[in-house]
Enzyme design. Structure first.
Site, short mmCIF file in Angstrom:
data_model
loop_
_atom_site.label_atom_id
_atom_site.label_comp_id
_atom_site.label_asym_id
_atom_site.label_seq_id
_atom_site.Cartn_x
_atom_site.Cartn_y
_atom_site.Cartn_z
CD1 TRP A 238 7.20 12.36 47.39
CD2 TRP A 238 7.08 11.27 49.34
NE1 TRP A 238 8.14 12.89 48.24
CE2 TRP A 238 8.08 12.24 49.44
CE3 TRP A 238 6.83 10.46 50.44
CZ2 TRP A 238 8.85 12.43 50.59
CZ3 TRP A 238 7.59 10.63 51.59
CH2 TRP A 238 8.58 11.60 51.65
CE LYS B 3 7.97 17.92 50.80
NZ LYS B 3 7.09 16.78 50.67
CG ASP C 265 0.68 13.30 47.70
OD1 ASP C 265 0.68 14.48 48.09
OD2 ASP C 265 1.59 12.48 48.00
C1 LIG Z 1 6.91 15.34 51.06
C2 LIG Z 1 5.85 14.58 50.36
C3 LIG Z 1 5.10 13.58 51.01
C4 LIG Z 1 5.37 13.17 52.43
O1 LIG Z 1 4.98 14.14 53.31
P1 LIG Z 1 5.15 13.98 54.89
O2 LIG Z 1 4.35 15.13 55.38
O3 LIG Z 1 6.59 14.05 55.19
O4 LIG Z 1 4.56 12.68 55.28
C5 LIG Z 1 4.11 12.95 50.29
N1 LIG Z 1 3.85 13.26 49.02
C6 LIG Z 1 4.55 14.20 48.35
C7 LIG Z 1 4.22 14.49 46.94
C8 LIG Z 1 5.56 14.89 49.00
O5 LIG Z 1 6.26 15.83 48.35
#
Ligand SMILES: *Cc1c(COP(=O)(O)O)cnc(C)c1O
Length: 358
Positions: A102, A193, A169
């Protein structure tokens, strides 16, 4: 009652009571005899949902004054670009720490728009550790980090002292433990998540960092527009916002972030103890960087994989397949996963080694 133990990495397990309330609202929301998903997002009833979701985020994370909370679409992946649109100046540089797939994508997207510098990376060892001790250039527009690396199973236990704007993030560990929002300038998290269903992304942003780039920002990518319109610049993903709100209410009823943190630590300790104790299994990442959310591990003897998968399925354990870039197994232990599910997994691993080990 379903007794499936859901270790899915994302979209994640949600509390049963949340699913029940959400399903009811799809048929009859607030006794309106209308579905949640067929009323105006500007109706009193839905505006109340958006307000509640926003205030629950502020309450649970103790968001200080001077920060805005907004709900956006396009997933965390759109944030990779949106961060750069709003923060990366024409002659400036965005600094990144590359801790996984990511983070790599965030670097790539920002690079479309301007200059990026990767301060540190753990790619040399397939992202099995968190790089530490790098220095942060004081002239960077921002530093971007990833608090939990969902695919590889590493997690930051400490955040860097950061002299510049700090962007994080937190998609896969938001609301899993206490954080100090004032240590960050921008936090984003895709809901699916640890917060709700797919389709909505939460952003917490310090207002004063915005408005410093020269470029014209397309409306949908401009944080200031979404803040001004209170997440209703365009039609919000009403169902995803509603289910996120219910999940945050559930979290609050349990005692909030501090209470769930204790359970999450207990779950992680239980599973990692078995991984370390059981000679048939091996953890993938360096011990001090292990994630409490996503535990990655392999069988020492990979020819046993099919047999172990059968044992998992016999125990009704779901979602343990590792990401294709890591292989092996990944147990995701998000907030809504009960401790008992981890106990069932540990018992299954113990029994597996008793019947298949030598
Ligand atoms: C799943 C995830 C993403 C991507 O998320 P989307 O909503 O599918 O774009 C980005 N960063 C992390 C840490 C993730 O676990």
């Amino acid at each position: 009652m379903s007794q499936v133990h859901n270790f899915s990495a994302g979209p994640c397990i949600l509390p049963q009571e949340v699913l029940k309330k959400a399903s009811e609202a799809v048929i009859n929301f607030n006794n309106l005899d209308l579905s949640l998903i067929e009323i105006s997002h500007r109706s009193v009833d839905f505006v109340a949902v958006m307000d509640k979701a926003t205030s629950l985020v502020k309450e649970l994370l103790e968001v200080p004054a001077g920060y805005s909370v907004i709900f956006l679409q396009g997933g965390a992946s759109t944030q990779f670009l949106m961060v750069a649109y709003n923060l990366l100046t024409d002659n400036g540089v965005g600094a990144y720490v590359n801790t996984g797939a990511w983070a790599s994508k965030a670097i790539k997207e920002a690079g479309i728009l301007g200059k990026v510098e990767v301060l540190a990376s753990s790619e040399d060892k397939n992202f099995t550790y968190i790089p530490k001790g790098y220095s942060i250039p004081e002239n960077a527009d921002y530093l971007h980090i990833t608090s939990n690396n969902t695919i590889f199973g590493t997690q930051l236990k400490e955040f860097p002292e950061c002299p510049v704007t700090l962007v994080c993030d937190m998609s896969s560990d938001i609301f899993s433990k206490k954080i100090n929002v004032s240590d960050f300038d921008l936090i984003y998290a895709g809901a699916q998540k640890n917060m709700g269903p797919a389709g909505v992304t939460m952003v917490i942003v310090k207002d004063e960092i915005l408005g410093k780039v020269e470029r014209t920002i397309p409306s949908m990518l401009d944080y200031r527009i979404h803040i001004k319109k209170e997440s209703m610049f365009n039609t919000p993903p009403v169902f995803s916002v509603y289910v996120s709100m219910l999940t945050l209410e559930w979290l609050k009823s349990l005692g909030g972030v501090e209470a769930i943190q204790m359970v999450n630590e207990e779950k992680a300790a239980l599973l990692y103890a078995e991984i370390d104790r059981n000679p048939m299994f091996r953890g993938v990442v360096e011990e001090q960087d292990r994630s409490a959310m996503n535990a990655t591990f392999v069988l020492e003897d990979e020819s046993m994989n099919d047999a172990f998968n059968q044992a998992l399925s016999d125990a009704r354990i779901n979602g343990l397949k590792g990401h294709r870039s890591v292989g092996g197994f990944r147990a995701s232990m998000y907030n809504a996963l009960p401790l008992e599910s981890v106990q069932v997994l540990v018992n299954t691993m113990t029994k597996f080694s008793e019947s298949h080990g030598n």
